[in-house]
Design a protein around this motif. Structure first.
Motif, mmCIF file in Angstrom:
data_model
loop_
_atom_site.group_PDB
_atom_site.id
_atom_site.type_symbol
_atom_site.label_atom_id
_atom_site.label_comp_id
_atom_site.label_asym_id
_atom_site.label_seq_id
_atom_site.Cartn_x
_atom_site.Cartn_y
_atom_site.Cartn_z
ATOM 1 N N SER A 174 -7.138 74.233 49.853
ATOM 2 C CA SER A 174 -8.011 75.284 50.400
ATOM 3 C C SER A 174 -9.495 75.011 50.196
ATOM 4 O O SER A 174 -10.331 75.476 50.971
ATOM 5 N N LEU A 175 -9.824 74.276 49.128
ATOM 6 C CA LEU A 175 -11.237 73.985 48.844
ATOM 7 C C LEU A 175 -11.676 72.621 49.372
ATOM 8 O O LEU A 175 -12.840 72.239 49.192
ATOM 9 N N VAL A 222 -8.284 71.714 42.043
ATOM 10 C CA VAL A 222 -8.216 70.987 43.316
ATOM 11 C C VAL A 222 -7.528 69.647 43.102
ATOM 12 O O VAL A 222 -7.554 69.081 42.006
ATOM 13 N N ASP A 223 -6.923 69.142 44.162
ATOM 14 C CA ASP A 223 -6.260 67.835 44.141
ATOM 15 C C ASP A 223 -7.272 66.778 44.566
ATOM 16 O O ASP A 223 -7.595 66.643 45.749
ATOM 17 N N PHE A 245 -14.701 77.269 35.548
ATOM 18 C CA PHE A 245 -14.673 75.828 35.754
ATOM 19 C C PHE A 245 -14.146 75.456 37.134
ATOM 20 O O PHE A 245 -13.441 76.220 37.786
ATOM 21 N N ILE A 246 -14.477 74.225 37.539
ATOM 22 C CA ILE A 246 -13.780 73.526 38.613
ATOM 23 C C ILE A 246 -12.901 72.479 37.932
ATOM 24 O O ILE A 246 -13.370 71.688 37.112
ATOM 25 N N TYR A 247 -11.634 72.496 38.282
ATOM 26 C CA TYR A 247 -10.640 71.650 37.610
ATOM 27 C C TYR A 247 -10.086 70.659 38.639
ATOM 28 O O TYR A 247 -9.486 71.053 39.628
ATOM 29 N N ILE A 248 -10.318 69.364 38.397
ATOM 30 C CA ILE A 248 -9.937 68.306 39.345
ATOM 31 C C ILE A 248 -8.830 67.461 38.744
ATOM 32 O O ILE A 248 -8.975 66.909 37.649
ATOM 33 N N SER A 249 -7.691 67.358 39.442
ATOM 34 C CA SER A 249 -6.634 66.432 39.042
ATOM 35 C C SER A 249 -6.672 65.225 39.979
ATOM 36 O O SER A 249 -6.834 65.383 41.189
ATOM 37 N N ILE A 250 -6.536 64.035 39.416
ATOM 38 C CA ILE A 250 -6.669 62.823 40.227
ATOM 39 C C ILE A 250 -5.947 61.668 39.537
ATOM 40 O O ILE A 250 -5.791 61.668 38.305
ATOM 41 N N ASP A 251 -5.502 60.708 40.316
ATOM 42 C CA ASP A 251 -4.932 59.475 39.789
ATOM 43 C C ASP A 251 -5.942 58.355 40.042
ATOM 44 O O ASP A 251 -6.085 57.888 41.173
#
Length: 350
Positions: A174-175, A222-223, A245-251
Motif C-alpha cells: 500500500s505504501l 513495508v516490503d 517508525f517506518i519498518y522496512i523488511s528486505i533481503d
C-alpha cells in the motif's frame, strides 16, 4: 507539580511532571547507573532507543496442548537471551487454510477465531525473564481487504496484553507508490492518508489500555524487496517525532539492487529521520558462507549510516544456531564477554 512512574509523553502537563523509575531485582550500582542514564535519555524521545529485533510468528509456537507450546516458548526465550537482543516482534494472526485471508488469532478478540491464547504468556515471559520489549504485528489488509476494524483489534490486543510495547502495521504494497516516487499522485496521496488515518485510529484505541510505563509506539511496515526508495524521505517525514517508525523488511542478498537503493535513500536523511527507521533482513537459513558474509556486511553498512534498529525478519526456532553463529556480532547488545553464552556449542559438547 506532580510525580509519575509512567510516560509523560501523553500528559498535558508533562513539563510540570517529575518522573520516577522503579529499582527492582537487587541490581548492582553499575546496572542502576545504566538504567538511570537510559531513563533520562530516552523517556521523552523513545525513538532514539537502540533496538535489536527478532520477528517471530506465533503460529510456530502453536501446539496440540499448552505444555508443548510452553516448551517452545522456553526454547525461544533461551535462544534470544543467549543472543542478547532486546526486542521481540510477534506476528499475532495467521491464515490457517492458506486461502489468502487471515482467519485466526493468538489472543482473545471479538472478530476472529482464537486458535490458541499464546500472546499474553509470551509477552509476560519475554519481559520478565529476558527483559525484552514486545511488539505485535497486524496486517493492514484486515481492514482494507477483509472489512474488519483494526481499531477494534488493537483494543482487544492491548486490553488483554497491557504490557505490549506497540503495534506494527504491515502495509503490504500500500505504501509502495509513496516510497517509489518523490512526487506523489493524488491517488497515492489518498492511499497514504488512509494508512495514516488507520494508524492513528489504532493508536487512539490502544491508549486507554496500554501500560502507562510504556511509550506505546506504532510502525508502518513495508516490503523493501518490492519497491525503490526515492520517496523514503517524504514518507519518514509523516512520522511524529516522539515515537513512531517506518519498518522496512528486505533481503540484501536476493534483492541487492533494492538494498542499494535503500542505502542511497538513507544517506539523504538527517540524523533524526534515520532514528525513525527500523530495518530487518529476511535471512536465508541455508545461506552459504559467502552469503552469510554478505548479511554481515549489509548490517555493517546500515550501522555506518546510523541505523540503530536492526534485526532478523523471519526468525524461527530451528535457525537459532545459524543466526547465533553468523550474526551475533551485528545483532547482540551484549557489552561484556563474561556474559557470552553459546548454548548451541554447549549442546554439541554434551
Amino acid at each position: 507539580m506532580s510525580f509519575s512512574l509512567g510516560s509523560v509523553l501523553t500528559l498535558a502537563d508533562a513539563e510540570k511532571t517529575y518522573q520516577r523509575a522503579l529499582i527492582m531485582d537487587n541490581p548492582t550500582p553499575e546496572v542502576i547507573h545504566e538504567g538511570m542514564r537510559e531513563f533520562l535519555t530516552y523517556t521523552r524521545a523513545p525513538y532514539k532507543q537502540r533496538k535489536s529485533i527478532l520477528r517471530y510468528d506465533l503460529a510456530d509456537m502453536a501446539a496440540v496442548n499448552y505444555d508443548q507450546a510452553d516448551q517452545k516458548l522456553g526454547q525461544l526465550l533461551n535462544q534470544v537471551n543467549a543472543l542478547k537482543t532486546n526486542t521481540l516482534l510477534l506476528k499475532v494472526v495467521a491464515d490457517s487454510n492458506a486461502d489468502g485471508k487471515v482467519d485466526v488469532a493468538y489472543f482473545p478478540n471479538r472478530q476472529l477465531k482464537m486458535q490458541q491464547d499464546l500472546l499474553n504468556r509470551t509477552v509476560w515471559q519475554a519481559r520478565t525473564r529476558v527483559g525484552h520489549r514486545v511488539y505485535a504485528e497486524l496486517p493492514l489488509s484486515l481492514q482494507t481487504q477483509q472489512g474488519y476494524s483494526l481499531a477494534d483489534f488493537t483494543t482487544d490486543l492491548v486490553k488483554n496484553n497491557s504490557s505490549i510495547e506497540g503495534l506494527m502495521l504491515d502495509t503490504g504494497s500500500s505504501l509502495n507508490c509513496a516510497l517509489a516516487q518523490e512526487e506523489w499522485t493524488a491517488e497515492c496521496q489518498a492511499a497514504v492518508q488512509q494508512i495514516i488515518d488507520i494508524k492513528n485510529q489504532t493508536k487512539k484505541a490502544a491508549k486507554y489500555y496500554t501500560n502507562i510505563s510504556n511509550n506505546y509506539q506504532t510502525a508502518l511496515k513495508v516490503d523493501g524487496n518490492q519497491t525503490s526508495f526515492k520517496g523514503l524521505k517524504q514518507v519518514v517525514q509523516l512520522i511524529p517525532d516522539h515515537a513512531d517508525f517506518i519498518y522496512i523488511s528486505i533481503d540484501p542478498v536476493q534483492a541487492a539492487s533494492h538494498f542499494s537503493d535503500l542505502k542511497h535513500a538513507i544517506a539523504h536523511l538527517n540524523e533524526q529521520e534515520r532514528q525513525h527507521l527500523m530495518v530487518t533482513f529476511e535471512v536465508n537459513p541455508q545461506a552459504t558462507a559467502h552469503q552469510w558474509q554478505h548479511y554481515q556486511n549489509a548490517y555493517a553498512a546500515l550501522r555506518q549510516l546510523s541505523i540503530q534498529k536492526l534485526g532478523v525478519e523471519n526468525y524461527h526456532l530451528n535457525m537459532g544456531e545459524q543466526v547465533h553463529q553468523h550474526l551475533y556480532a551485528p545483532l547482540s547488545l551484549n557489552e561484556s564477554p563474561l556474559e557470552y553464552r553459546d548454548l548451541f556449542q554447549t549442546r554439541t559438547g554434551r
